[in-house]
Enzyme design. Structure first.
Site, PDB file in Angstrom:
ATOM      1  N   CYS A 263       0.862  -1.179   0.000  1.00  0.00           N
ATOM      2  CA  CYS A 263       0.000   0.000   0.000  1.00  0.00           C
ATOM      3  C   CYS A 263       0.896   1.225   0.000  1.00  0.00           C
ATOM      4  O   CYS A 263       1.719   1.398   0.905  1.00  0.00           O
ATOM      5  CB  CYS A 263      -0.915   0.002   1.222  1.00  0.00           C
ATOM      6  SG  CYS A 263      -1.873   1.517   1.391  1.00  0.00           S
TER       7      CYS A 263
ATOM      8  N   CYS B 184      -5.131   6.418  -2.842  1.00  0.00           N
ATOM      9  CA  CYS B 184      -4.472   5.121  -3.011  1.00  0.00           C
ATOM     10  C   CYS B 184      -3.136   5.367  -3.690  1.00  0.00           C
ATOM     11  O   CYS B 184      -3.099   5.784  -4.854  1.00  0.00           O
ATOM     12  CB  CYS B 184      -5.338   4.181  -3.844  1.00  0.00           C
ATOM     13  SG  CYS B 184      -4.571   2.571  -4.165  1.00  0.00           S
TER      14      CYS B 184
END
EC number: 5.1.1.7
Length: 285
Positions: A77, A228
């Site tokens: 991530c 993101c």
């Protein structure tokens, strides 16, 4: 109920995480089910995921594991690893010139905390072959660029990129369509489409200029989020592959902006953005 636990809340452009200092053992101290409870925004701390700081392996300084808010595990991530780098600095671990070698399920990632407080991350080389995504949209050794995909009763053109985790990138041609998109309705249909056997993150993109892109994201395992990091990287790569953008651009997300660069000489993707400590606490147990 989760056990009594000290935690630290961080966020990168509104993509928020619970950070746990887990250096005393090699496996996460919480189960996926306990992570789900902790991420609950009404009955828990509230977050998009739980990140565990673990001992290093394979020569890395530290390791990172991440459970999403639905209990699934993410390979990597981008916003999360920026938060982890900031967490390490806040723990008084300076790194080498502010840089840390972090082992992830997607390979080794190197974030560096800069003097201005932003975090720059070498996100590695994007994987473009269908078998690396993975997806069945084309043959395993082919790239997935502007391929047709039927979702919600219409045909979309998609480009697939892996930044250690799968991304399906959709460029929206009509002005205003990004804001009008019913992300909560269409996002899960992309995520669970059978063409992506391990599910997928999905980015819907409006090209503002060759150096400025705007996106909304539906994250695998977390749903709609404000940002993101790996998605922003995948979007720039896809935009270059589709000849829509230059190799360096500002990517606008609902939570703020990231600077993304795809180095043509090394093929590495670089991401720069903020990561901030929100608060620390201890669960009741």
């Amino acid at each position: 109920m989760t056990p009594r636990l000290s935690f630290h809340k961080y966020q990168g452009l509104g993509n928020d995480f619970i950070l746990v200092d887990n250096r005393w053992q090699s496996q996460p101290c919480l189960s996926p089910e306990e992570a789900v409870a902790l991420c609950n925004r009404r009955f828990g701390v509230g977050a998009d995921g739980v990140i565990f700081l673990l001992p290093g392996q394979e020569g890395a300084d530290f390791s990172m594991r991440l459970f999403n808010s639905d209990g699934s595990e993410a390979e990597m991530c981008g916003n999360g690893i920026r938060c982890l780098a900031r967490f390490l600095q806040d723990l008084g671990i300076p790194g080498r010139d502010g840089a840390y070698q972090i082992h992830t399920l997607a390979g080794r990632i190197v974030p560096q905390v800069r003097a201005d407080g932003l975090v720059t991350v070498d996100m590695g080389i994007p994987r473009l072959l269908a078998k690396q995504i993975p997806t069945t949209l084309v043959e395993p050794d082919e790239k997935v660029i502007r391929q047709p995909l039927a979702v919600a009763g219409r045909e979309w053109r998609v480009t697939a990129v892996s930044m250690g985790n799968p991304h399906c990138v959709v460029f929206l041609e009509e002005e205003g369509s990004l804001e009008e998109l019913d992300l909560a309705a269409v996002g899960p249909l992309f995520e669970h489409h059978p063409a992506f056997p391990e599910r997928t993150n999905t980015e819907f993109v409006q090209v503002l200029s060759p150096t400025r892109l705007r996106l909304r994201v539906w994250e695998r395992g977390a749903g709609a989020t404000l940002a993101c990091g790996t998605g922003a990287c995948a979007v720039l790569v896809a935009a270059v592959l589709e000849e829509r953008a230059e190799s360096q651009a500002t990517v606008e997300l609902p939570g703020g902006n990231l600077e993304i660069r795809w180095d043509p000489s090394t093929q590495h993707v670089w991401m720069t953005g903020p990561a901030l400590h929100v608060f620390s606490g201890t669960t009741a147990g």
